[in-house]
Write a protein that holds these residues in place. Structure first.
Motif, PDB file in Angstrom:
ATOM      1  N   LYS A  73       0.828  -1.207   0.000  1.00 47.46           N
ATOM      2  CA  LYS A  73       0.000   0.000   0.000  1.00 47.46           C
ATOM      3  C   LYS A  73       0.864   1.259   0.000  1.00 47.46           C
ATOM      4  CE  LYS A  73      -4.147  -1.899   2.187  1.00 47.46           C
ATOM      5  NZ  LYS A  73      -5.078  -1.840   3.337  1.00 47.46           N
ATOM      6  N   PRO A 113      -3.618   1.153  -4.339  1.00 45.28           N
ATOM      7  CA  PRO A 113      -3.536  -0.238  -3.884  1.00 45.28           C
ATOM      8  C   PRO A 113      -4.826  -1.013  -4.136  1.00 45.28           C
ATOM      9  CG  PRO A 113      -3.885   1.224  -2.035  1.00 45.28           C
ATOM     10  CD  PRO A 113      -3.684   2.105  -3.227  1.00 45.28           C
ATOM     11  N   HIS A 114      -5.929  -0.294  -4.400  1.00 40.52           N
ATOM     12  CA  HIS A 114      -7.223  -0.947  -4.597  1.00 40.52           C
ATOM     13  C   HIS A 114      -7.861  -0.394  -5.869  1.00 40.52           C
ATOM     14  CE1 HIS A 114     -10.906  -3.058  -3.443  1.00 40.52           C
ATOM     15  NE2 HIS A 114     -11.585  -1.946  -3.735  1.00 40.52           N
ATOM     16  N   TRP A 147       0.636   4.223  -2.691  1.00 44.88           N
ATOM     17  CA  TRP A 147       0.251   5.595  -2.336  1.00 44.88           C
ATOM     18  C   TRP A 147       1.374   6.592  -2.577  1.00 44.88           C
ATOM     19  CZ3 TRP A 147      -4.486   6.495  -2.602  1.00 44.88           C
ATOM     20  CH2 TRP A 147      -5.463   5.670  -2.039  1.00 44.88           C
TER      21      TRP A 147
END
Length: 244
Positions: A120, A191-192, A124
């Motif tokens: 993550k 990350p998503h 980011w």
């Protein structure tokens, strides 16, 4: 009176732009607490969501591309005074984004998901760097002219704008369109990644590639051989590994 009105108009539009830009960061990043984001909003069937979302991206792209062309500007400034032409462009661009925020249909199916903390962070990081590159790039080329404030200020002072010149500060020494490079990072680094986010990133990426083609035609017309040489030396979105 007119000069003061133009300044007030330009300043108001600039504030609207800032608010819209900040919301765009949260919208793309799906920040918690926001009522509408790329993954939060009115639910629809897949077919409806795809149709609406693609139409919204097309509206945004059409507004940006058509109003930025020199031929359109020559006709548009017969209606809109040149001193506030850029601010009016920024106003329409902000409204196009606001419409996208309000009407966007999330598509929640997952394209990829990174669950580890390290993963993550790695995702980011480029997201934040992308927005920082975008903002920095606007100041490198003249932030206040880009968003219409300088034109209104010069009109108020009775001064003429300086002749355009080809400059290559900082990022522009290694890539021709660092502002777009930043947007690519910002739209794709997550990350998503839901299908809705993927549609947004893909659609805006296609728009940017098309926009670059038209922008470079305008720049060649404006700067001639100087821009041709710059284009041959420098990468479009990423640094060139070897010189031509």
């Amino acid at each position: 009176m007119q000069k003061a009105a133009f300044l007030l108009y330009a300043a108001t539009v600039y504030v609207l732009f800032l608010a819209t830009f900040l919301y765009l960061i949260g919208f793309v990043g799906d920040f918690p607490g926001l009522p509408l984001t790329v993954d939060q909003g009115q639910q629809s069937s897949l077919a409806v969501a795809l149709t609406v979302d693609i139409a919204l991206i097309a509206l945004f792209g059409a507004q940006h591309s058509i109003m930025a062309r020199q031929g359109f500007k020559r006709k548009w400034t017969r209606i809109v005074p040149p001193a506030i032409e850029r601010s009016t462009y920024v106003l329409f661009a902000s409204l196009a984004l606001i419409i996208l925020f309000l009407c966007w249909r999330p598509i929640g199916a997952v394209a990829w998901d990174i669950s580890s903390a390290a993963g993550k962070t790695l995702a980011w990081g480029p997201f934040a760097a992308g927005w920082l590159i975008v903002l920095t790039s606007t100041f490198l080329i003249d932030h206040f002219e880009l968003f219409g404030l300088r034109q209104a200020w010069q009109h108020a002072r009775g001064s003429r704008p300086a002749a355009p010149r080809l400059r290559q500060p900082l990022f522009y020494k290694v890539v021709r369109h660092p502002l777009y490079s930043g947007f690519f990072l910002a739209f794709w680094a997550t990350p998503h990644m839901t299908v809705g986010h993927l549609v947004l990133a893909l659609g805006l990426s296609v728009y940017m590639l098309i926009a670059i083609t038209y922008e470079e035609r305008d720049l060649v017309s404006l700067f001639g051989a100087d821009y041709e040489g710059y284009r041959n030396r420098t990468g479009k979105l990423f640094p060139r590994m070897h010189k031509r």
